[in-house]
Write a protein that holds these residues in place. Structure first.
Motif: not given
Ligand code: ATP
Length: 887
Positions: A757-769, A771-778
């Motif tokens: 769950x933690x691994x998934x959480x960290x990955x999704x956090x990375x993704x969300x962050x 996308x939010x900060x408009x990093x196209x290489x998400x």
């Protein structure tokens, strides 16, 4: 005419053989002419088939099919990339399986039966497979007859032929020709057949048929290779895997449907769902267990523990009782006579003086004559002592006193014998005397000799025997740790017709006693200590006197001073199984037991829920070895029969090796557990990432190629390197593992879920962050974070409790190498521009890389904290336990 109908000489002539055996050159020639003495086995799987088998998993086939379809419709590059990864994975699997098979073949070869044959008049030990027609083979109790042979010499040779005739009573063999025609196998008493068991006596025969030409070969026209036995862990994992596969398929369907509802590309979603299924279904787990066990077994050989049955590696770690023979396993089996009792006095044999005194009276010289003659010990051409160490000791002490066996045999040639057996605990030889009569010498356990002797020889002739006096001397010697043998004699006008032990070994005249020392092995003492910290109870089993046994057991640390812990075979016989079970947990020494009683010991311990390792070397030990959870045969002194019945063979006959094997078994099991922990947590991380994304309104985080890459490549290498993890420091300070306990016990199941769950959480956090900060290489960032989080995880779970920093980064070099290689490969997928289109990645900026690396350490840090908490709790538990045990 059949072989059994003609004279032995004619058989020899027909086979162009001689009683001295073949010459090595002739044997070599016949071996290449007739082939190996082996039964045909089922054809082995070819290497190509082994490789193809890597693809036989259903989900892999579905994946390939889906990849091909999507390639036809969409992008062919995807298809090629997926197929390359699948093939790569198959190659890794194939190489592992090939190594494991090689290891098993090596073990099998090492455990192969050997035989004693005469070549050019010399006894040589060769693999039974190299026996050729015309070879002269020596047989003794405990041998499995290696080929069909016509007997040339027998000394009370008894053979049990159940394998061929179904008759379980042993048949007494002889060498006379049998003239009847069409005799059934069971009645051909001058023949010995491959695969039957010598239960008693000795013999010699000339080989008449080998391999598939033997009677056994004829009935077993095609011997199927033994069905592979699944280990308990494999069985459980297979059941678990099926349930998990179902759950994963449900999750994949949800991911697929959720994607469709969000309007993602159908084909892409299909491929994503299938890739996830391939990644998350742990179909390879049972195979990984086999491979780890096989490679572990290969390592154990180096420590002199030869595994015959693979599941033993897994179960060794659960052993709670090690029941070991004393002589040769706990002791050195280097006997030396220290004291002789004759004419009512003890003579110390150290130094020349004592022994010189020994020859002064007629009774003393009679005793030494008996010691010299009544044994099968001797010397080979190179001057090495051969024979049973007990007998060698007697032979040597007599020789030291000037009673040389070879010289004496000229005047007193041996004319008959009743061989030693562990149940009777004595043996008798008959010699012709210069006067033309016959004299028999019986030697054996002192209790037996007291019962069978009516008088005792003194210089002035035989006197009435006072059993109590002899018992006193015996007890004194035994309490010093000496093995005491009594020696008696009887005179006959001629060789008795009735040669049964009950008739011959009666009314003897005792000559004296010999007390010999067999020093305990130093390393056995240490191993006994180690057993105790590891929650394993060492138990000594011996045919020796209880006092001898007690003294040696005390020296080894097996018992303290509690006499309750010692029991004799006679007492054991009197107890019913229920009564015995009441006491069995506390008994540490079994003295004067017969091998058959070992079975009762194993049964009682098992009924009490114990997990028993039992050693043995003789024919009669076989049932106990089979029944024990780990049956252990002796490599040097063990009989074929005991080896055949065992799970493991000690190549050095040493008790310490058993304990080393237990330690190794525990290590291997823990590493399998770590492997499961690693891969299942990784899978769980991948599932959570893909499953939860839609719930957070995120687009599908990873593409099929990413999922496959993470699972098949980055998961694979470090996972395998976990097998090289050295034993943890506390591995022999923990109690044995309950064999019935689930692999997911001790928090493994929870770990898989929460860290996933933690691994998934960290990955999704990375993704969300991102996308939010408009990093196209998400997407590349998520791909990297998930992959590297798993790398951090593998480092953190190398130990159950110890921190990585205490353990040292370099203490598992293969893992470090796998870690670095995986890291480099991951960077390559991002920064090698040719790989970008294949992996659908983009080079990350330095900032993005830094953030990805930072986020990847979260899992590592969290698991290190988990271990620190465990250490704390463990310490607190120990402290309170100590406080509790204080008065
Ligand atoms: P372990 O301790 O491994 O059980 P052991 O040598 O004590 O082995 P056995 O070999 O069955 O057990 O011997 C039982 C008893 O028989 C011994 O204590 C000894 O008194 C007697 N004995 C042993 N070897 C001989 C022999 N070669 N001849 C006569 N008696 C023997």
């Amino acid at each position: 005419m059949q072989t059994y109908q003609i004279d032995a000489e004619e058989v020899l002539k027909a086979l162009d053989a001689s009683p001295q055996g073949l010459t090595p050159e002739e044997a070599e020639r016949r071996l290449s002419l007739y082939g190996a003495n082996e039964l045909a086995e089922k054809k082995k799987r070819s290497l190509f088939m082994m490789f193809l088998d890597q693809f036989k998993d259903f989900m892999i086939i579905v994946l390939i099919a889906a990849a091909v379809i999507s390639g036809i419709i969409g992008e062919p590059a995807d298809t090629i990339a997926i197929i390359v990864i699948v093939v790569l994975n198959a190659v890794i699997g194939f190489v592992q399986e090939y190594r494991a098979e090689k290891a098993m073949a090596m073990l099998k070869k090492m455990a192969a039966q050997t035989a004693s044959v005469l070549r050019n008049g010399e006894i040589v030990h060769i693999p039974s497979a190299h026996i050729v027609p015309g070879d002269i083979v020596l047989l003794e109790a405990g041998n499995i007859v290696p080929a069909d042979m016509r007997l040339l010499e027998t000394a009370r040779l008894m053979i049990e032929e159940a394998a061929l005739t179904g008759e379980s009573m042993p048949v007494e063999k002889h060498t006379m020709p049998l003239h009847e025609e069409h005799l059934p196998l069971g009645d051909r008493k001058n023949m010995a057949y491959k695969g039957t068991i010598v239960t008693y006596g000795r013999g010699k025969g000339v080989v008449t048929a080998i391999g598939m030409k033997t009677e056994l070969g004829k009935i077993a026209s095609l011997l199927q290779e033994g069905e592979e036995v699944k280990t308990p862990l494999q069985k459980r994992l297979a059941v678990f895997g099926k349930k998990l596969a179902l759950a994963v398929l449900v999750i994949c369907t949800v991911v697929f449907v959720a994607g469709l509802l969000r309007g993602e590309d159908r084909l892409l979603m299909l491929l994503t769902a299938i890739s996830l299924a391939v990644a998350a279904i742990p179909e390879a787990l049972p195979a990984v267990v086999t491979i780890s066990l096989a490679l572990g077994a290969k390592k154990m050989v180096k420590q002199n523990a030869l595994i015959r049955k693979l599941p033993a590696v897994e179960t060794l770690g659960s052993v709670t009782y090690i029941c070991s023979d004393k002589t040769g396993t706990l002791t050195m089996n280097k006997m030396a006579v220290e004291e002789i009792w004759v004419d009512g006095a003890v003579i110390k044999t150290a130094g020349e003086e004592g022994l010189k005194q020994g020859t002064e009276t007629s009774s003393r010289s009679m005793l030494l004559t008996a010691l010299a003659l009544s044994n099968d010990a001797g010397e080979d051409a190179a001057g090495r002592h051969i024979g049973d160490p007990t007998e060698v000791a007697l032979y040597l002490v007599a020789r030291k006193a000037g009673f040389d066996k070879k010289m004496l045999e000229k005047d007193f040639p041996r004319v008959a014998e009743i061989p030693f057996d562990s149940d009777r605990k004595c043996m008798t030889t008959f010699h012709r005397t210069p006067e033309g009569g016959v004299i028999s010498f019986t030697k054996g356990a002192i209790d037996v000799l007291i019962e069978t002797s009516s008088d005792i020889l003194h210089p002035d002739g035989p006197r009435w025997l006072d059993p109590e006096e002899v018992q006193r001397v015996n007890e004194k010697m035994s309490a010093d740790g000496l093995r005491v043998l009594g020696i008696g004699m009887k005179k006959w006008d001629r060789l008795p017709d009735d040669m049964s032990p009950g008739h011959v070994e009666r009314g003897l005249t005792m000559l004296g006693l010999a007390g010999m020392m067999d020093p305990p092995r130093e390393e056995a003492r240490e191993a006994v200590g180690l057993c105790k910290t590891a929650g394993i109870k060492p138990v000594m089993i011996t045919g020796d006197h209880p006092l001898t046994a007690t003294t040696i057991a005390q020296r080894l640390g097996i018992i303290d001073n509690d006499s309750k812990e010692v029991i004799t075979g006679r007492e054991l016989d009197r107890l019913s199984l229920e009564e015995f079970e009441e006491r069995v947990n506390d008994i540490r020494v079994y003295a004067r037991v017969a091998p058959e009683q070992k079975l009762k010991i194993v049964k009682a311990l098992q009924d009490k829920g114990q997990f028993v390792a039992m050693t043995g070397d003789g024919v009669n030990d076989a049932p106990a070895l089979k029944r024990a959870d780990i049956g252990i045969a002796m490599g040097i002194t063990g009989t074929d029969v005991s080896k055949e019945a065992s799970h493991m063979i000690l190549l050095d006959d040493n008790f310490a090796t058993i304990v080393k094997a237990v330690k190794e078994g525990r290590r291997i099991f823990e590493n399998i557990r770590k492997f499961i922990k690693y891969t299942m947590t990784s899978n769980s991380g991948e599932i959570w990432t893909l499953f939860l994304a839609p719930f957070f309104g995120l687009p599908i985080p990873l593409l099929p190629i990413h999922i496959l890459w993470i699972n098949l490549v980055t998961d694979g290498l470090p996972g395998l390197a976990l097998a090289a993890e050295p034993a943890e420091k506390g591995v022999m300070q923990r109690p044995p593992r309950d064999p019935k306990e689930s692999i997911f016990a001790h928090g493994l199941g929870t770990h898989i879920i929460w860290v996933g769950l933690l691994m998934g959480g960290v990955s999704l956090f990375t993704q969300a962050w991102a996308i939010k900060t408009e990093h196209s290489h998400w997407q590349t960032m998520v791909f990297t974070v998930l992959c590297l989080s798993q790398m951090g995880h593998v480092l953190a779970i190398r130990s159950e409790t110890e921190s990585l920093f205490a353990q040292g980064l370099f203490s598992n070099k293969p893992l470090l190498a796998a870690f670095l290689l995986t890291f480099i490969l991951q960077m390559a997928t991002i920064y090698v521009s040719a790989l970008n289109p294949i992996f659908k990645t983009e080079p990350l900026t330095l900032d993005e890389l830094a953030i990805a690396l930072l986020l990847s350490t979260v899992v590592f840090i969290a698991v290190e904290i988990e271990k620190a908490v465990k250490r704390r709790l463990g310490k607190r538990r120990m402290d309170s336990a100590q406080r509790g045990s204080r008065p």
